[in-house]
Design a protein around this motif. Structure first.
Motif, PDB file in Angstrom:
ATOM      1  N   ARG A 173      51.087  40.752  36.791  1.00  0.00           N
ATOM      2  CA  ARG A 173      49.789  40.733  37.475  1.00  0.00           C
ATOM      3  C   ARG A 173      49.903  41.251  38.903  1.00  0.00           C
ATOM      4  O   ARG A 173      48.968  41.865  39.427  1.00  0.00           O
ATOM      5  CB  ARG A 173      49.240  39.311  37.478  1.00  0.00           C
ATOM      6  CG  ARG A 173      48.741  38.853  36.114  1.00  0.00           C
ATOM      7  CD  ARG A 173      48.323  37.410  36.119  1.00  0.00           C
ATOM      8  NE  ARG A 173      47.659  37.034  34.871  1.00  0.00           N
ATOM      9  CZ  ARG A 173      47.389  35.797  34.502  1.00  0.00           C
ATOM     10  NH1 ARG A 173      47.727  34.789  35.297  1.00  0.00           N
ATOM     11  NH2 ARG A 173      46.797  35.544  33.356  1.00  0.00           N
ATOM     12  N   THR A 174      51.042  41.020  39.523  1.00  0.00           N
ATOM     13  CA  THR A 174      51.237  41.521  40.886  1.00  0.00           C
ATOM     14  C   THR A 174      51.245  43.046  40.903  1.00  0.00           C
ATOM     15  O   THR A 174      50.542  43.675  41.701  1.00  0.00           O
ATOM     16  CB  THR A 174      52.557  40.983  41.469  1.00  0.00           C
ATOM     17  OG1 THR A 174      52.498  39.547  41.519  1.00  0.00           O
ATOM     18  CG2 THR A 174      52.789  41.515  42.869  1.00  0.00           C
ATOM     19  N   GLY A 177      47.788  44.416  40.065  1.00  0.00           N
ATOM     20  CA  GLY A 177      46.874  44.227  41.189  1.00  0.00           C
ATOM     21  C   GLY A 177      47.145  45.177  42.337  1.00  0.00           C
ATOM     22  O   GLY A 177      46.216  45.638  43.006  1.00  0.00           O
ATOM     23  N   ALA A 213      45.618  48.466  41.191  1.00  0.00           N
ATOM     24  CA  ALA A 213      44.170  48.345  40.989  1.00  0.00           C
ATOM     25  C   ALA A 213      43.591  49.398  40.044  1.00  0.00           C
ATOM     26  O   ALA A 213      42.852  50.286  40.455  1.00  0.00           O
ATOM     27  CB  ALA A 213      43.447  48.419  42.340  1.00  0.00           C
ATOM     28  N   TYR A 273      42.691  43.651  33.498  1.00  0.00           N
ATOM     29  CA  TYR A 273      42.263  43.772  34.897  1.00  0.00           C
ATOM     30  C   TYR A 273      40.928  44.520  34.980  1.00  0.00           C
ATOM     31  O   TYR A 273      39.992  44.076  35.670  1.00  0.00           O
ATOM     32  CB  TYR A 273      43.338  44.509  35.677  1.00  0.00           C
ATOM     33  CG  TYR A 273      43.072  44.678  37.157  1.00  0.00           C
ATOM     34  CD1 TYR A 273      43.595  43.785  38.084  1.00  0.00           C
ATOM     35  CD2 TYR A 273      42.313  45.745  37.639  1.00  0.00           C
ATOM     36  CE1 TYR A 273      43.361  43.941  39.446  1.00  0.00           C
ATOM     37  CE2 TYR A 273      42.071  45.907  38.992  1.00  0.00           C
ATOM     38  CZ  TYR A 273      42.603  45.007  39.896  1.00  0.00           C
ATOM     39  OH  TYR A 273      42.370  45.163  41.239  1.00  0.00           O
ATOM     40  N   ARG A 319      37.126  42.876  35.968  1.00  0.00           N
ATOM     41  CA  ARG A 319      36.427  43.303  37.186  1.00  0.00           C
ATOM     42  C   ARG A 319      35.246  44.215  36.924  1.00  0.00           C
ATOM     43  O   ARG A 319      34.337  44.316  37.744  1.00  0.00           O
ATOM     44  CB  ARG A 319      37.421  43.990  38.128  1.00  0.00           C
ATOM     45  CG  ARG A 319      38.307  42.972  38.841  1.00  0.00           C
ATOM     46  CD  ARG A 319      39.610  43.553  39.293  1.00  0.00           C
ATOM     47  NE  ARG A 319      40.418  42.512  39.934  1.00  0.00           N
ATOM     48  CZ  ARG A 319      41.087  41.573  39.252  1.00  0.00           C
ATOM     49  NH1 ARG A 319      41.021  41.544  37.932  1.00  0.00           N
ATOM     50  NH2 ARG A 319      41.800  40.672  39.891  1.00  0.00           N
ATOM     51  N   ALA A 330      47.645  36.461  44.337  1.00  0.00           N
ATOM     52  CA  ALA A 330      46.464  36.782  45.137  1.00  0.00           C
ATOM     53  C   ALA A 330      46.841  37.089  46.586  1.00  0.00           C
ATOM     54  O   ALA A 330      46.273  38.002  47.214  1.00  0.00           O
ATOM     55  CB  ALA A 330      45.458  35.632  45.080  1.00  0.00           C
ATOM     56  N   VAL A 390      48.721  40.615  46.661  1.00  0.00           N
ATOM     57  CA  VAL A 390      47.780  41.705  46.392  1.00  0.00           C
ATOM     58  C   VAL A 390      46.738  41.796  47.498  1.00  0.00           C
ATOM     59  O   VAL A 390      46.379  42.899  47.949  1.00  0.00           O
ATOM     60  CB  VAL A 390      47.117  41.500  45.020  1.00  0.00           C
ATOM     61  CG1 VAL A 390      45.983  42.511  44.803  1.00  0.00           C
ATOM     62  CG2 VAL A 390      48.153  41.627  43.902  1.00  0.00           C
ATOM     63  N   ARG A 438      45.845  45.031  49.724  1.00  0.00           N
ATOM     64  CA  ARG A 438      44.492  45.592  49.689  1.00  0.00           C
ATOM     65  C   ARG A 438      43.904  45.656  51.102  1.00  0.00           C
ATOM     66  O   ARG A 438      43.268  46.640  51.483  1.00  0.00           O
ATOM     67  CB  ARG A 438      43.586  44.764  48.779  1.00  0.00           C
ATOM     68  CG  ARG A 438      43.993  44.754  47.320  1.00  0.00           C
ATOM     69  CD  ARG A 438      43.140  45.724  46.495  1.00  0.00           C
ATOM     70  NE  ARG A 438      43.376  47.113  46.840  1.00  0.00           N
ATOM     71  CZ  ARG A 438      44.359  47.852  46.313  1.00  0.00           C
ATOM     72  NH1 ARG A 438      45.205  47.326  45.464  1.00  0.00           N
ATOM     73  NH2 ARG A 438      44.501  49.124  46.643  1.00  0.00           N
TER      74      ARG A 438
END
Length: 474
Positions: free
Chosen positions: A153-154, A157, A160, A184, A188, A388, A391, A395
């Motif tokens: 997931r890292t 993310g 993206a 993902y 989103r 989170a 990421v 971001r």
């Protein structure tokens, strides 16, 4: 929940019995194939097109004197094409190990299929498949196929994925990156009314036939058989590049850490734009393959062993080329203990072939070595809040081009990196948190270390005496 956990415990016991009569890889392939069979054969008889349904299999395994024969026939019958993926479940190296006739093995097969029947009422087969992959990784059987979910997931993310992207994994293992990229985008963006066809085009490649089978089943269980741009490629990524020499919007990779390799092909497709990597370490062969697979505005995230960030020689020259070309966006130090099958610590390297103006000439370093949650001795996981934070930091930096948090992250210019001889370890660039020692703390720590050192001296002396006694007795 408690009932499901009990079923899974029973299932692991059946697996342990199978493990005693089969090689580790064959046992893993058989169990994952059984989960897949549970999914694809659980259809009405009319939809089975002459193949045994799950109800047929359960009935025959439970009542047959030869459950291994029933399982073999069912797996062979359900081999075939699923969307753009082909799954061959009739591997003689796997199924041949079932012909033991041992009562314990027969009972283990009955137990396995009975629990799969029960568990399928509480879990989706995609969830159960993921749990099996994680469990096998913990046991270090097939761990090379699996990247822990928090790590996956890292990386996803950090890149993206967006609707319409082509996503590629050159060493896809169990295809966790591809499945997570699809999740993902769905999470989103949902169903796009103006988008025809799959939201993403997925591409995977692995030279290992067992890994390709595991990946194909995983993708199909996640409903992604039709989202594939093609079947999984089987050529060696480092020698032949990607299938059809395609390029992609996003590349995600967890290649084997610091593997030895041979570059003895004169017609090799993968170009060494930044210099030939050493044969003793393939890390920068993978990096250059990834960069060569990106579109002009592509982005990538790659897991590399920590040593790739500071080793000298050819690897230092390659790092210099990456920095000077300004394709490196970030390096994230991960905590130790995330990968059960290796104790080698790792970093995530994020690449962007077309940085925004405010990010040009800069690299973000994130030191997340203290992140994660301890789950057992020597083992950590990245929880949702850890993912989170990592990421979110990247971001925010991507949008503003600056980030500086003591002990966590720092934006560094290319000139500063060059001044460190292109050492890309985050700990080298992120300012540590300074903590004032309590009164007397320094003296106490010195006493503790001194006592520990004296203990080592005593142990060394004891070992020396024992070794002398052995040598004198020869």
């Amino acid at each position: 929940m408690q009932e499901t956990r009990s079923q899974l415990d029973w299932l692991w016991r059946a697996v342990d019995v199978l493990r005693g009569g089969m090689t580790g890889d064959a046992m893993q392939q058989l169990v994952l194939s059984a989960v897949f069979l549970r999914h694809v054969s659980d259809v009405p008889e009319a939809a089975a097109q002459g193949r045994p349904t799950w109800r047929d299999v359960i009935g025959q395994v439970g009542g047959s004197g030869h459950p291994e024969w029933v399982v073999q026939q069912a797996l062979r019958a359900w081999s075939g094409d699923y969307g753009r993926l082909r799954v061959d479940l009739d591997d003689d190296q796997v199924l041949g190990q079932l012909n033991t006739g041992a009562p314990r093995m027969d009972q283990a097969l009955r137990d396995l299929f009975a629990v799969l029947d029960e568990a399928g009422r509480a879990l989706t087969m995609a969830e159960l498949y993921e749990q099996f992959l994680a469990r096998f990784s913990e046991d270090r059987a097939g761990g090379e196929y699996y990247t822990p979910r928090g790590v996956v997931r890292t990386l996803v993310g950090l890149t993206a994925p967006a609707p319409g992207d082509d996503v590629y994994d050159p060493a896809c293992g169990s295809a966790g990156f591809l499945a997570e990229a699809a999740r993902y985008v769905e999470t989103r963006h949902g169903q796009l009314a103006d988008h025809i066809g799959p939201a993403l085009q997925l591409f995977g490649q692995d030279v290992n036939a067992g890994a390709r089978r595991v990946a194909a089943m995983n993708l199909i269980l996640n409903g992604l058989g039709d989202d594939m741009g093609r079947d999984l490629g089987r050529s060696d990524s480092l020698l032949y590049g990607s299938e059809a020499r395609e390029t992609y919007d996003i590349v995600l990779a967890n290649p084997p850490f610091s593997m030895k390799w041979q570059d003895d092909r004169y017609d090799r497709y993968v170009p060494w734009r930044y210099g030939q990597p050493p044969r003793s370490k393939a890390d920068f062969a993978w990096v250059q393959h990834v960069l060569g697979s990106l579109k002009p505005r592509g982005r990538a995230a790659v897991l590399l062993a920590n040593g790739a960030a500071f080793r000298g020689g050819a690897e230092q020259r390659i790092r210099a080329g990456l920095v000077h070309d300004d394709v490196l966006a970030a390096v994230v130090q991960l905590p130790a203990g995330l990968f059960p099958h290796t104790r080698i610590p790792a970093c995530v390297w994020v690449f962007d072939t077309c940085k925004q103006a405010h990010a040009k000439g800069r690299v973000l370093f994130v030191d997340a070595q203290d992140a994660g949650t301890q789950v057992s001795r020597g083992r950590r996981i990245l929880a949702e809040e850890d993912v989170a934070r990592i990421v979110g930091t990247f971001r925010g930096w991507s949008e503003r081009g600056e980030a500086d948090e003591q002990g966590w992250c720092r934006t560094v210019t290319l000139a500063e990196i060059e001044a460190t001889d292109f050492d890309l370890q985050p700990a080298r660039h992120v300012m540590p948190v300074t903590v004032d020692a309590a009164p007397g703390e320094d003296e106490r720590r010195v006493r503790e270390l001194t006592e520990e050192l004296y203990g080592h001296f005593a142990e060394a002396a004891r070992l020396e005496r024992e070794l002398r006694d052995v040598l004198e007795a020869l």
